[in-house]
Each structure stands twice: as structure tokens, then as C-alpha cells.
Enzyme design. Structure first.
Site: not given
Ligand code: PBG
Length: 326
Positions: A193, A246
């Protein structure tokens, strides 16, 4: 002699026969924002087309998605009040816990409920971990993440997605689930992330912007790719069943390498800013929304993703059904 590259585009049937990338509504996950309260069905200005519900109205959103063939949902909660320790996150009667119970009661196992396990929506300082003199205390956050995830599971969720990038989250959740008798509950970890500007609209929707500093101490620097693979490996070793990359679009190299290197399903999260960017450009007449949506989603699957988490889930499911993609 001329070697001709037949482009296999002769007929629609042949073109579809030879497509390399296949899409299915079964691979899509649709995020929901749920605000504590009653009777809430409100538009989200930063995410045009997305609606924020309360636990008692969420079924309307679920119903609409099911009618398009989308059956998996990622739930984010927005509590009425926040505090320093994010206690709303692990309240058995908290907003997400209520929502899970309601949806489960109404739709049974026709829906698959995944919860975002993080404190940032529940802490007054807006960070993903506990605040110790304006520093994030990784280790003392872990037990609260376990408490949060366990209360989601007790309410009836199917899978937990720890998203705070705290080291040891997967080990901690796995141990808590196993000890609690929930050995069958999988963990989908936000393993890679990045500290990204594309989360802007989400932070408006979830009211989770950090009140001091930024998230760079626990989210990744976008200059780094090997580091992402290292983190994914760590989470897989800790027992993650599915890993998330992400955001999606600026990180397709990571999606692709993750797919090649690890033997777990790879999910890509096409985040709020990616959605808002297409919406805004289309609203200004610069691009065509439908084609841009289709092209970017197919790109994520072509890169190797098995699952796409997207605010366009319903529209994509429809595009697949119509045969425009997939
Ligand atoms: C919580 C979380 C965030 C997103 C998903 N889970 C916000 C953040 O890290 O700031 C962003 C999703 C999106 O932008 O759509 N940690």
C-alpha cells in the site's frame, strides 16, 4: 516471404475466442461507506455516483449491486464520534458490526462481506495506529486490530482486510482468529500500500484525513518496487490468503510481478482518486467515461490481477454482461 501477423480480428466470434484477458463480475469487489445513524442515504460529493449509507439502509445498496451480479463487498465504517484509541472500531455494536448483522440477516450467504480492519476512520487524530506523542505506535496497535477483526467476525463477516500497514498485522489476526475458533476466516492483506495522493476522495468520504503529519512512516514510497515485493512476501509468509496492491493504475508493474512471484490471489484496489479522476475528466468532456472505465479495468486484469476492488463494480458488471469487455 512476408510473414503476416494475422490479427485475429476477422470476426467478432474469433476475436472473442482468442481474447487473452477474461473478466467476470465474480472478480469484482464493491466498497461501501457506512455512517453511524439511521435512515442515511447520502451522495458523496468527492465520489460522484457513490452513496453513503447507515447500517439500516445499506441493504438498498447491496440489493442494487446484487441485481448487477456483484456479490462481494468491502465495508468501511464512519463512527458518530472518534477518540484517541479508535474505540469505535472494536465496539461490538459499532457501525460496521451493525451493518454486517443487518446485511447478513437479509441476504444470508448470497453476499460475501469483507471488512477493512484499520483504526484511521475511528481515531480523532486520523492515523491508522495508536498515537504516542505524535508518533504511530505499531506494536500496541496490533492488539486493537485483532479486537476489531474479531468483533467483525463475530458479527458475521466472511473475511478481514487489514489495511493499516502495521507490521505483524497478519500474524496477529491469524493468531486471534485461530484462537477464537475462526480458523476458516481468510485474511486479505493490504500488503503493498503506497502513500498515495489518490486516496484524497476516500478520506473525504470516510472522514479519515490525518490531523497531523502524513502516512509516509507506514505507507510505501512510490519510488520503490522491490520493497513492495518484500512486504508481500512477508505477509504471505505470515499467512495472508490474498494480497492487495493499492492503488492500481500507477502500480501495475507491482500487480504483474506479484502475480508472477506469489502463489496467492492478487487483488488490485482501484482507489477513490482513480475513480474520481475518470468521473471528473468525463464530466468536463475530456474523455468518455464508459470506455475509460472499461479500458482501465481490463488493464488491471491484463497485468495479472485476479480480483479488482473498484467503485465502478456495478457498471463494470453490466459492461461484462453486455459483452463489451471480458
Ligand atoms: C484505510 C484505508 C484507506 C483506503 C482504504 N483503506 C485510506 C488511506 O490509507 O488513507 C483508501 C481507499 C481509496 O482511496 O479508495 N487505511
Amino acid at each position: 516471404m512476408i510473414i503476416r501477423t494475422r490479427r485475429l480480428r476477422g470476426s467478432e466470434i474469433l476475436r472473442r475466442m482468442t481474447r487473452e484477458t477474461r473478466l467476470s463480475a465474480d472478480s469484482l469487489v464493491y466498497p461501501f461507506f457506512i455512517r453511524e445513524g439511521k435512515g442515511i442515504v447520502e451522495d458523496l460529493p468527492s465520489l460522484p455516483g457513490q452513496i453513503r449509507y447507515s447500517p439500516d439502509t445499506l441493504s438498498k445498496g447491496v440489493e442494487a449491486a446484487l441485481s448487477k451480479g456483484v456479490r462481494s463487498f468491502l465495508l468501511f465504517g464512519i463512527p458518530e464520534s472518534k477518540d484517541n484509541n479508535g474505540s469505535g472500531a472494536y465496539d461490538d455494536d459499532g457501525v460496521v458490526q451493525q451493518a454486517i448483522r443487518n446485511v447478513r440477516e437479509e441476504f444470508g450467504n448470497d453476499v460475501y462481506l469483507i471488512t477493512d480492519v484499520c483504526l484511521c476512520g475511528y481515531t480523532s487524530h486520523g492515523h491508522c495506529g495508536l498515537n504516542d506523542n505524535n508518533k504511530i505506535d505499531n506494536d500496541s496497535t496490533l492488539s486493537l486490530l485483532a479486537k476489531t477483526a474479531l468483533s467483525h467476525v463475530r458479527a458475521g463477516c466472511d473475511m478481514a482486510a487489514p489495511s493499516g500497514m502495521m507490521d505483524g498485522s497478519v500474524t496477529t489476526l491469524r493468531a486471534a482468529f485461530d484462537a477464537g475458533g475462526f480458523t476458516d476466516i481468510p485474511i486479505m492483506s493490504y500488503a503493498a500500500k503506497y502513500a498515495s495522493s489518490f486516496y484524497g476522495p476516500f478520506r473525504d468520504a470516510a472522514g479519515s484525513a490525518p490531523q497531523f503529519g502524513d502516512r509516509k512512516s507506514y505507507q510505501m514510497d512510490y519510488h520503490n518496487g522491490i520493497e513492495a515485493l518484500k512486504r508481500i512476501k512477508k505477509d504471505v509468509d505470515e499467512g495472508a490468503d490474498i494480497i492487495i496492491v493499492k492503488p492500481a493504475l500507477s502500480y501495475l508493474d507491482i500487480v504483474s510481478k506479484a502475480r508472477e512471484q506469489f502463489k496467492v490471489p492478487v487483488a488490485a484496489y482501484s482507489v477513490s482518486g482513480e475513480y474520481a479522476m475518470i468521473k471528473a475528466a468525463a464530466a468536463s468532456g475530456f474523455i468518455d467515461e464508459y470506455s475509460a472505465m472499461c479500458e482501465s479495468a481490463v488493464g488491471v486484469f491484463r497485468a495479472g490481477a485476479d480480483i479488482l476492488i473498484t467503485y465502478f463494480a456495478k457498471e463494470l458488471a453490466e459492461a461484462i454482461q453486455r459483452g463489451h469487455i471480458g
